[in-house]
Design an enzyme around this catalytic site. Structure first.
Site, PDB file in Angstrom:
ATOM      1  N   ARG A 214       0.842  -1.201   0.000  1.00  0.00           N
ATOM      2  CA  ARG A 214       0.000   0.000   0.000  1.00  0.00           C
ATOM      3  C   ARG A 214       0.877   1.251   0.000  1.00  0.00           C
ATOM      4  NH1 ARG A 214      -3.672  -3.516   3.170  1.00  0.00           N
ATOM      5  NH2 ARG A 214      -2.410  -3.123   5.010  1.00  0.00           N
ATOM      6  N   PHE A 230     -10.959  -5.049  -5.745  1.00  0.00           N
ATOM      7  CA  PHE A 230     -11.016  -5.798  -4.480  1.00  0.00           C
ATOM      8  C   PHE A 230     -10.472  -4.895  -3.362  1.00  0.00           C
ATOM      9  CE2 PHE A 230     -10.015  -8.672  -8.035  1.00  0.00           C
ATOM     10  CZ  PHE A 230     -11.089  -9.551  -8.016  1.00  0.00           C
ATOM     11  N   ASP A 252     -15.444  -3.225  -4.853  1.00  0.00           N
ATOM     12  CA  ASP A 252     -15.521  -4.409  -3.999  1.00  0.00           C
ATOM     13  C   ASP A 252     -16.971  -4.889  -4.030  1.00  0.00           C
ATOM     14  OD1 ASP A 252     -13.425  -5.576  -1.658  1.00  0.00           O
ATOM     15  OD2 ASP A 252     -15.527  -6.117  -1.359  1.00  0.00           O
ATOM     16  N   ASP A 303      -6.061  -7.128  -6.211  1.00  0.00           N
ATOM     17  CA  ASP A 303      -5.714  -7.864  -4.986  1.00  0.00           C
ATOM     18  C   ASP A 303      -6.883  -8.768  -4.598  1.00  0.00           C
ATOM     19  OD1 ASP A 303      -4.435  -8.732  -2.685  1.00  0.00           O
ATOM     20  OD2 ASP A 303      -5.090  -7.006  -1.501  1.00  0.00           O
ATOM     21  N   CYS A 343      -2.852 -14.393  -3.366  1.00  0.00           N
ATOM     22  CA  CYS A 343      -2.575 -14.856  -1.995  1.00  0.00           C
ATOM     23  C   CYS A 343      -2.940 -16.330  -1.870  1.00  0.00           C
ATOM     24  CB  CYS A 343      -3.318 -14.005  -0.969  1.00  0.00           C
ATOM     25  SG  CYS A 343      -5.102 -14.042  -1.162  1.00  0.00           S
TER      26      CYS A 343
HETATM   27  N1  SAH Z   1      -6.644  -4.934  -1.010  1.00  0.00           N
HETATM   28  C1  SAH Z   1      -7.353  -5.052   0.259  1.00  0.00           C
HETATM   29  C2  SAH Z   1      -7.655  -6.482   0.620  1.00  0.00           C
HETATM   30  C3  SAH Z   1      -8.467  -7.233  -0.403  1.00  0.00           C
HETATM   31  S1  SAH Z   1      -9.207  -8.670   0.223  1.00  0.00           S
HETATM   32  C4  SAH Z   1      -6.552  -4.350   1.331  1.00  0.00           C
HETATM   33  O1  SAH Z   1      -5.416  -3.910   1.083  1.00  0.00           O
HETATM   34  O2  SAH Z   1      -7.048  -4.218   2.458  1.00  0.00           O
HETATM   35  C5  SAH Z   1     -10.242  -9.175  -1.060  1.00  0.00           C
HETATM   36  C6  SAH Z   1     -11.531  -8.368  -1.205  1.00  0.00           C
HETATM   37  O3  SAH Z   1     -12.186  -8.868  -2.369  1.00  0.00           O
HETATM   38  C7  SAH Z   1     -12.550  -8.487  -0.088  1.00  0.00           C
HETATM   39  O4  SAH Z   1     -12.849  -7.198   0.391  1.00  0.00           O
HETATM   40  C8  SAH Z   1     -13.804  -9.108  -0.748  1.00  0.00           C
HETATM   41  O5  SAH Z   1     -15.007  -8.504  -0.275  1.00  0.00           O
HETATM   42  C9  SAH Z   1     -13.600  -8.767  -2.191  1.00  0.00           C
HETATM   43  N2  SAH Z   1     -14.182  -9.662  -3.190  1.00  0.00           N
HETATM   44  C10 SAH Z   1     -14.188 -11.018  -3.231  1.00  0.00           C
HETATM   45  N3  SAH Z   1     -14.704 -11.471  -4.394  1.00  0.00           N
HETATM   46  C11 SAH Z   1     -15.038 -10.362  -5.122  1.00  0.00           C
HETATM   47  C12 SAH Z   1     -15.575 -10.170  -6.422  1.00  0.00           C
HETATM   48  N4  SAH Z   1     -15.871 -11.200  -7.233  1.00  0.00           N
HETATM   49  N5  SAH Z   1     -15.750  -8.903  -6.854  1.00  0.00           N
HETATM   50  C13 SAH Z   1     -15.450  -7.864  -6.047  1.00  0.00           C
HETATM   51  N6  SAH Z   1     -14.910  -7.976  -4.830  1.00  0.00           N
HETATM   52  C14 SAH Z   1     -14.693  -9.224  -4.364  1.00  0.00           C
END
Ligand code: SAH
Length: 399
Positions: A214, A230, A252, A303, A343
């Protein structure tokens, strides 16, 4: 002590200090053991190799606590190990002081010599996740040791991940020590304030493993149009705004995550909220719509959640990674940057790079890797435990 006898040859991975003993490696149990009990691990020839926690319900039948056959597993063992985890972090300049007002992983399971134990510090609260029968058995010892080593006022348990079911353990969460949580926890990260919902947020409340990435996103964002896919509670988005992004679109599928992102934006009034747009949508569909609308971006963050928890899911996961990366490359302006992560434990670094390369090629984009990215130093990878390297990322630039 009950002895766990291995099949011939199966002592080799233990002798290389790998912490897991699979079902197939175990010849027999010489005595009785309940879930989580400490057993002495013994080779077929009768050589004592160390001590492990017994998990009768799991394919990972035992997890090594120690490779010293004489070491006793007791409260003092957890005090020593946990104090060492905290001290290692305090000795690293990049992590020193990080936990006091911010977020820091204090215990990273197997890679810190404590299988099944995760502890994340958020200011004065430690969030503990216990994921194995052995960890479960030593909860009180772990809590006592964490309080002493961290100096924190509160320990909150979030042992509610799906992997507990594989050990025959039910989900558990709640305060283990200290006051109930009556106001949202706020941490500092690279100069910004962020709320962490340790009770209902993902994992222990926040994705601490992406902290350094980040920061990098913020450093790359100046003057750029940014797409953060995401976005969860907006960590990358807010750093991009702070770094001077021209505009940031964040996507998201979780309404509560986006509500958290809005609160985080409000906690940082110095940021220009007019430059931020939030979209509650499925990323796979949203990227197609952005493409159809002719949108382009200078910096894209991908992500996604864990598509492949194990190697058995790798193929389906590979298609999902390919899809979003292909769409990502198509949405990049010339010279644009893609920060792409996986991940998934089931997708290794080589496979991930292949997938991203295939995506660029199918998108008709000539791109190069500027940096390989991973988790910060508070998420170490045990040299004997390559499985610990679950987070991998590539910073790519299009021609
Ligand atoms: N980048 C973030 C963490 C991401 S975790 C950080 O730095 O804090 C992954 C995220 O993807 C979660 O918030 C989850 O709600 C979202 N997610 C999962 N599947 C998804 C989809 N198909 N479309 C959009 N968001 C999704």
């Amino acid at each position: 002590m009950t002895r766990l006898i291995l099949h011939p040859g199966k002592e080799r991975s233990v002798m290389r200090r790998h912490p897991w003993l699979f079902e197939g490696a175990v010849a027999r149990l010489d005595g009785r053991a309940r879930p989580g009990d400490t057993v002495s691990v013994v080779s077929h020839e009768g050589r004592a190799l160390g001590r492990a926690a017994y998990s009768p319900r799991s394919q990972i039948r035992a997890r090594m606590w120690t490779f010293d056959a004489q070491e006793t597993i007791d409260d003092a063992f957890f005090k020593r190990r946990i104090a060492a985890c905290v001290a290692r972090r305090a000795a690293l300049p990049e992590l020193r002081g990080q936990g006091e007002a911010g977020g820091l992983r204090l215990i990273h399971g197997e890679s810190d010599g404590l299988p099944g134990i995760i502890a994340d510090r958020y200011a004065d609260t430690v969030v503990l996740a216990l994921t194995s029968a052995g960890a479960e058995k030593w909860r009180n010892a772990v809590v006592g040791a964490l309080l002493k080593a961290s100096g924190c006022a509160r320990i909150y348990e979030r042992s509610d991940s799906d992997v507990r079911a594989l050990e025959g353990l039910a989900p558990v969460s709640g305060v283990l020590h200290g006051h109930p949580i009556d106001a949202p926890l706020v941490i500092a990260e690279h100069g910004l304030r962020l709320e962490v919902d340790v009770e209902a947020g993902h994992k222990t409340g926040y994705y601490l493993d992406q902290r350094e990435n980040r920061r990098l996103c913020g450093a790359l964002a100046a003057g750029r149009s940014v797409l953060n896919c995401f976005c969860y509670t907006g960590g990358f988005s807010l750093q991009a705004l702070a770094g001077g992004a021209r505009e940031v679109l964040s996507i998201d599928s979780s309404g509560p995550a986006l509500a958290g992102a809005q609160r985080n934006l409000a906690l940082n009034p110095q940021l220009d909220s007019a430059r931020a747009q939030w979209l509650e949508a499925d990323v796979f569909a949203a990227l197609r719509e952005l493409r159809a609308a002719g949108r382009r971006f200078d910096l894209i963050v991908l992500d996604p959640p864990k598509f492949a928890p194990s190697a058995a899911h790798a193929e389906r996961a590979a298609r999902a990674y390919k899809d979003i990366n292909l769409l990502g490359f198509r949405l990049l302006n010339p010279g644009g940057l893609l920060m792409s992560y996986s991940c998934s434990g089931g997708v290794g670094p080589e496979l991930f790079q292949k997938i991203v390369a295939g995506a660029a090629s199918d998108a008709g984009v000539d791109a190069r890797i500027l940096r390989r990215l991973g988790a910060g130093a508070d998420h170490p990878v045990g040299l004997a435990f390559p499985e610990g390297e679950y987070l991998k990322g590539l910073l790519c630039q299009a021609a």
